[in-house]
Design an enzyme around this catalytic site. Structure first.
Site, mmCIF file in Angstrom:
data_model
loop_
_atom_site.group_PDB
_atom_site.id
_atom_site.type_symbol
_atom_site.label_atom_id
_atom_site.label_comp_id
_atom_site.label_asym_id
_atom_site.label_seq_id
_atom_site.Cartn_x
_atom_site.Cartn_y
_atom_site.Cartn_z
ATOM 1 N N ARG A 17 0.845 -1.194 0.000
ATOM 2 C CA ARG A 17 0.000 0.000 0.000
ATOM 3 C C ARG A 17 0.876 1.238 0.000
ATOM 4 O O ARG A 17 1.191 1.799 1.055
ATOM 5 C CB ARG A 17 -0.888 0.016 1.253
ATOM 6 C CG ARG A 17 -1.856 -1.133 1.283
ATOM 7 C CD ARG A 17 -2.692 -1.039 2.540
ATOM 8 N NE ARG A 17 -3.519 -2.228 2.684
ATOM 9 C CZ ARG A 17 -4.203 -2.533 3.781
ATOM 10 N NH1 ARG A 17 -4.145 -1.724 4.825
ATOM 11 N NH2 ARG A 17 -4.928 -3.620 3.831
ATOM 12 N N ASP A 32 2.072 5.058 -0.291
ATOM 13 C CA ASP A 32 1.470 6.344 0.094
ATOM 14 C C ASP A 32 1.364 7.294 -1.092
ATOM 15 O O ASP A 32 1.993 7.077 -2.127
ATOM 16 C CB ASP A 32 2.343 7.023 1.160
ATOM 17 C CG ASP A 32 2.153 6.414 2.526
ATOM 18 O OD1 ASP A 32 1.054 5.902 2.808
ATOM 19 O OD2 ASP A 32 3.121 6.454 3.321
ATOM 20 N N ARG A 51 10.956 5.425 4.225
ATOM 21 C CA ARG A 51 11.089 6.885 4.308
ATOM 22 C C ARG A 51 11.683 7.294 5.652
ATOM 23 O O ARG A 51 12.413 8.288 5.743
ATOM 24 C CB ARG A 51 9.733 7.546 4.077
ATOM 25 C CG ARG A 51 9.273 7.418 2.615
ATOM 26 C CD ARG A 51 7.825 7.808 2.440
ATOM 27 N NE ARG A 51 7.586 9.159 2.917
ATOM 28 C CZ ARG A 51 6.357 9.663 3.102
ATOM 29 N NH1 ARG A 51 5.281 8.918 2.850
ATOM 30 N NH2 ARG A 51 6.212 10.892 3.538
#
Lengths: 247, 247
Positions: free
Chosen positions: B50, B52, B200
């Protein structure tokens, strides 16, 4: 007035081209607007090459005269701040004061362009507007062989736009190499100067060679015809990058 | 009902993320709409990861059950035609019928991500929204050394989003390599699965190491703190690419 040389990167897809025009935003206009915002001066900058709408640059060069001296780094950063505020897809990579004799266009010894083709069945998502999407497989070695017919000093009437404003159709191509890395085919072209649409005309013609439709001899015949109608279809601007100018 | 595996590329910058959401267009929604347009079926596709908003993919994988059999090539081309008509920045690279046991998410053995940093003084024009623009010079060797503190099986509470829905914060990082090519720094991460915002969070922390602000020991201490507050700033989504899933 001190003269400055600007080294410029841009995504050409949002612009009508390098040159200021009435029909939409230009890269030249974007930089001149940033200079006006910074210094209050209405200037006309001069580029090394007039790229068409959709053509990109990693190393366009321009010169501009300003009323006062600037540290190169300060000028670059301040212009980038204005370009960013204006939402432009243009970045000043470098700025430096140069001799008043420097002319981005006429002082150029060699110009380097890259034309990128992505050869695959699926449309481009990440590379949309940054390469020419070609579905059919291309033989890059056949393209390279055909390209060698175009190297050297020739009358390139076949390979220039009907709108080309150059006085002479004669140019000397120093290098026209075709290489492949996976699904990406790269055409690298070097010459002192090019005619209008010359590299896109080369790319469209070399695609025919890559498909096996044209032999190197067919390319030579097209060149010798000195007839625009003998050219293959002109390739789209999306794949073309103005990479570097040597002075 | 036959099950199909889709291999997907997308530019994530125009989407709220992979997953269908109420607040804007999603990649999942774009593909489901293309399937509805093609087959008339309202389906729910399942992705391997999934991603972002703003995160890109060169090799996202999804599975979908359709009412009738399709030749993979036909399904791919037809879905791409619908995605193109809808103006989506999504491309189906491959489609193939697979076993009904295949599950894009749970059958995954390894996921591969790339995080791209462009380290230079000038803003990004051609690479805008496709990399993290960092002005300060970064020492990629220091980043690589610090990254090795994160390889292996650990409790990654420090490096996951407060919104992460995974039951366990324990993951095994197989690879976290930092390399440089000119102004481009690439972080390549491989694991069976990652936590929300893990890469990230890694990238933001490794940037501190590249600036000389954090030592490898500082990274280890942050990891061992098992405290979200010990993490460096989370890097922007622009530089992250979901590259490949191994099954």
């Amino acid at each position: 007035m001190p003269r400055f040389r600007l080294l410029i990167e841009y995504d050409g897809s949002a612009y009508v081209g390098w040159q200021r025009q009435d029909n939409g935003p230009s890269i030249q206009g974007a930089i001149e607007k940033a200079i006006l915002g910074l210094t209050g001066e209405t200037v006309s900058i001069r580029g090394a090459g007039r790229t068409d709408s959709g053509v990109h640059a990693r190393g366009q060069v321009a010169n501009v005269d300003l009323q006062r001296g600037w540290k190169g780094e300060t000028l670059r950063n301040a212009l980038n701040a204005h370009l960013g505020q204006n939402g432009e897809q243009v970045s000043i990579l470098d700025a430096a004061e140069v001799s008043p004799e420097f002319d981005a266009r006429f002082s150029a010894l060699r110009r380097h362009y890259l034309y990128r083709i992505i050869c695959r069945r699926a449309p481009l998502a990440l590379e949309a507007r940054r390469a020419w999407w070609v579905v059919k497989p291309l033989d890059h070695e056949a393209m390279h062989e055909a390209a060698q017919m175009l190297v050297g000093k020739h009358d390139f009437t076949t390979f220039r736009s009907a709108h080309c404003q150059a006085n002479s159709p004669v140019r000397t191509i120093d290098r026209l190499d075709v290489t492949r890395d996976g699904e990406i085919i790269e055409i690298r072209a070097t010459a002192q100067s090019f005619l209008h649409n010359q590299i896109r005309s080369f790319a469209g013609t070399l695609k025919l060679a890559g498909e096996g439709k044209w032999t190197p001899e067919d390319v030579r015949t097209a060149l010798e015809a000195k007839d625009r109608k003998a050219c293959g279809p002109v390739a789209p601007p999306d794949g073309l990058y103005f990479m570097q100018v040597d002075y």
